[in-house]
Design a protein around this motif. Structure first.
Motif, PDB file in Angstrom:
ATOM      1  N   ASP A   1       4.079  -9.765  -9.198  1.00 32.01           N
ATOM      2  CA  ASP A   1       2.855  -9.533  -8.948  1.00 32.01           C
ATOM      3  C   ASP A   1       2.248 -10.783  -8.045  1.00 32.01           C
TER       4      ASP A   1
ATOM      5  N   ARG B   1       5.245   3.274  -0.855  1.00 34.98           N
ATOM      6  CA  ARG B   1       4.585   3.186  -2.343  1.00 34.98           C
ATOM      7  C   ARG B   1       5.467   2.575  -3.356  1.00 34.98           C
TER       8      ARG B   1
ATOM      9  N   ASN C   1       3.491  -0.261  -4.598  1.00 36.76           N
ATOM     10  CA  ASN C   1       2.488   0.221  -5.537  1.00 36.76           C
ATOM     11  C   ASN C   1       2.517   1.669  -5.742  1.00 36.76           C
ATOM     12  N   GLU C   2       2.972   2.282  -6.859  1.00 37.90           N
ATOM     13  CA  GLU C   2       3.327   3.625  -7.136  1.00 37.90           C
ATOM     14  C   GLU C   2       1.936   4.286  -7.179  1.00 37.90           C
ATOM     15  N   SER C   3       0.994   3.743  -7.652  1.00 34.93           N
ATOM     16  CA  SER C   3      -0.319   4.497  -7.785  1.00 34.93           C
ATOM     17  C   SER C   3      -1.120   4.593  -6.437  1.00 34.93           C
ATOM     18  N   ALA C   4      -0.554   3.918  -5.495  1.00 29.70           N
ATOM     19  CA  ALA C   4      -1.629   4.052  -4.342  1.00 29.70           C
ATOM     20  C   ALA C   4      -1.658   5.458  -3.714  1.00 29.70           C
TER      21      ALA C   4
ATOM     22  N   LYS D   1       1.160  -3.937  -2.322  1.00 34.60           N
ATOM     23  CA  LYS D   1       1.233  -4.651  -3.774  1.00 34.60           C
ATOM     24  C   LYS D   1       0.327  -5.797  -3.785  1.00 34.60           C
TER      25      LYS D   1
END
Length: 585
Positions: A420, A441, A444-447, A499
């Motif tokens: 992070d 992604r 950042n998987e939630s992007a 990220k």
């Protein structure tokens, strides 16, 4: 001695030995089928010899040998069938065992993945996977199975001969004992030291080759490529010399083994001539039967000396596996509290030392402060310690002495949360065989898709991705081969932007790119990462003017530090490097 060492290793073994009991029924079946294979081979020749003699003595006897004819057919079919079933069963057993062994190794490595490389180099892990597991396979297929089957056959033959003549059974006990026990022991004693040397040379060659291939670009750019090739050729020459010595011994030993088998055949001929006297027919029919049955048995006993001398490498492979941590060791379920790093993140390196196991100290006494938003370039020749510094900064390695802190928090205390804070772009960004969207992604998987398009625009790939057949849903070829080197690096940068880490580590990201593409990639990097702390590890100076500060690490120490302009005006070493990079020298 090597066999004794192998037995001791197996006695305390927790990796290989458990599979002996786990699959004991399959193992017993494989050994029994192996015995039946050679029994059928010997019985076929025994029966054929009797059949030929009986039929030749009086032609009319062909009508009286119906049973031997049937047995000849049965043994002739039985030998390849049992051979096939034995191979099928033994290989099935070994493949089950090695698949479990690999799984166990992966589980052990995975538990200590972050710090495993501190004690084991990449070549060591590849050696365990490629060399040692193959050795364990061969331990059973080439040594244990053939040896146990030969011992069973040896006992069966001596007992069988003892039924006809106890004194000749003792003679065969001695002659076959030379093949079963003396020649294997001789092979271990004579070739043992050579094989030990060969094994260490192969491991060294495997490890150094892996290290050098991974760092081949550094060899090339440091203009020491010929030195690397010469050193590699020297290692290969030494290895070939040892191989030739072992092959020469093997040829002499195998020739002696064939002579002993010849003596056994002659002895059988003489004994049967005495035991079954007669010119033709009657008892004399057994002479050919006994003599011919010897020849198939060569295949059972001949491999034993070669198998015995392999035990040393098997022992070391088993020892290396058992030196690894236990798979089922207790792991604390309580997650340690991870310190929080807030605000502008600065990096402090204090009295940093690092030494690989059984190696020289790579970094010693490094002191450095990197304030937030600074653009820092770290230069150094291959082996100077710059890549090790990058691994320490990411927390992949632990310092031997000293510390690296982010806002006074040691990086080793941050565990997985280090990702992070520090994003990494290395030499060969990997693109997975999935969609472009999923590849980006990864940062950042939630992007959302809007955020993905935004970072693609920042890195200059929005139009290119929009022109793909399915846009973001376009499947990426394995390893991202449909994209150029520059495009792969920009996609990796897009991940980092999603990220949104405060620190970016560029670990020689433009190696292999042509100068024009490299310059374009660097300009993109430094433009979109303007508000980030950048640590750029590089081997040459293209784009160096865009940096705030330049360091040079040599032999694990800082030998040069300053802004690009200051160093270009005042530092002769930097001026020399700049001239080389610009092709003026």
């Amino acid at each position: 001695m090597n066999k004794i060492g192998l037995l001791r290793s197996l006695k305390t073994d927790t990796w290989v030995k458990p599979f002996l009991s786990k699959y004991k029924n399959v193992l017993a079946l494989a050994l029994f089928l192996g015995f039946l294979t050679f029994f059928c081979g010997g019985a076929l020749m025994f029966n054929s010899g009797y059949l030929i003699s009986r039929s030749a003595s009086i032609p009319e006897n062909i009508l009286l040998v119906y049973i031997p004819i049937v047995l000849t057919r049965a043994f002739g079919i039985g030998r390849p069938v049992f051979r096939y079933l034995e191979r099928l069963t033994s290989h099935s057993w070994v493949l089950r065992m090695t698949s479990n062994l690999r799984l166990k190794l992966y589980n052990v490595v995975e538990k200590d993945a972050i710090f495993f490389k501190q004690a084991h180099r990449t070549g060591d892990i590849l050696g365990l996977l490629a060399e040692d597991i193959n050795h364990i396979q061969n331990l059973y297929l080439r040594t244990i199975f053939p040896t146990v089957i030969a011992w069973i056959l040896y006992a069966f033959l001596i007992i069988g001969l003892g039924y006809f003549s106890w004194w000749f059974a003792l003679v065969m006990l001695l002659l076959l004992g030379i093949i079963v026990f003396v020649l294997p022991l001789w092979s271990v004693i004579i070739n043992g030291a050579r094989q030990e040397k060969q094994k260490h040379m192969k491991n060294n060659l495997y490890t150094t080759l892996t290290d050098n291939v991974l760092g081949v670009s550094d060899w090339v750019f440091s203009q020491r490529g010929s030195e690397y090739v010469a050193a590699h050729k020297e290692l290969e020459t030494q290895l070939r010399a040892v191989d030739e010595q072992m092959l020469s011994f093997d040829r002499r030993r195998d020739f002696l083994l064939q002579i002993i088998f010849g003596v056994i055949a002659v002895a059988l001929l003489l004994w049967t001539s005495i035991r079954f006297p007669g010119n033709h027919g009657g008892a004399a029919n057994w002479i050919a039967a006994f003599v011919l049955c010897v020849f198939p048995l060569v295949d059972a006993f001949a491999p034993l000396p070669s198998a015995a001398q392999e035990t040393n490498r098997y022992k070391d492979s088993i020892d290396r596996f058992n030196a690894l941590p236990e798979e089922n060791r207790q792991v604390s379920m309580e997650q340690p509290s991870v310190p929080e790093v807030t605000g502008l993140v600065s990096i402090t390196v204090k009295d940093l030392h690092f030494q690989y196991p059984e190696g020289k100290e790579v970094l010693h006494g490094l002191d450095l402060t990197i304030p937030a938003h600074q653009k820092l370039a770290i230069l150094g020749r291959s082996g100077s310690g710059k890549s090790t510094f990058a691994s320490l900064l990411r927390g992949d390695l632990q310092p031997t002495q000293g510390s690296i802190t982010l806002n006074d928090v040691p990086v080793t205390a941050l565990s997985e949360s280090i990702s992070d804070l520090i994003g990494v772009i290395n030499q060969s960004p990997y693109l997975f065989h999935t969609t472009v969207l999923n590849n980006i992604r990864l940062g950042n998987e939630s992007a959302s898709e809007e955020e993905v398009w935004r970072v693609l625009e920042q890195v200059g790939l929005k139009e290119m991705v929009a022109a793909l057949p399915n846009g973001l849903a376009t499947m990426v070829d394995e390893a991202g081969l449909r994209f150029s080197g520059g495009e792969r690096h920009r996609l990796a940068l897009a991940r980092i932007l999603l990220k949104d880490t405060p620190i970016i580590l560029l670990d020689e990201p433009t190696v292999g790119l042509d100068p024009i593409t490299e310059q374009g990639v660097l300009e993109t990097f430094f433009k979109v990462l303007e508000n980030k702390t950048i640590i750029w590890i590089t081997h040459h100076l293209q784009g160096i003017s865009m940096m705030d500060r330049v360091l040079f690490i040599e032999d694990g120490q800082l030998t040069m530090s300053g802004t690009p302009a200051e160093l270009a005006a005042e530092n002769k070493h930097f001026q020399y490097l700049l001239a080389i990079d610009q092709g003026r020298r």
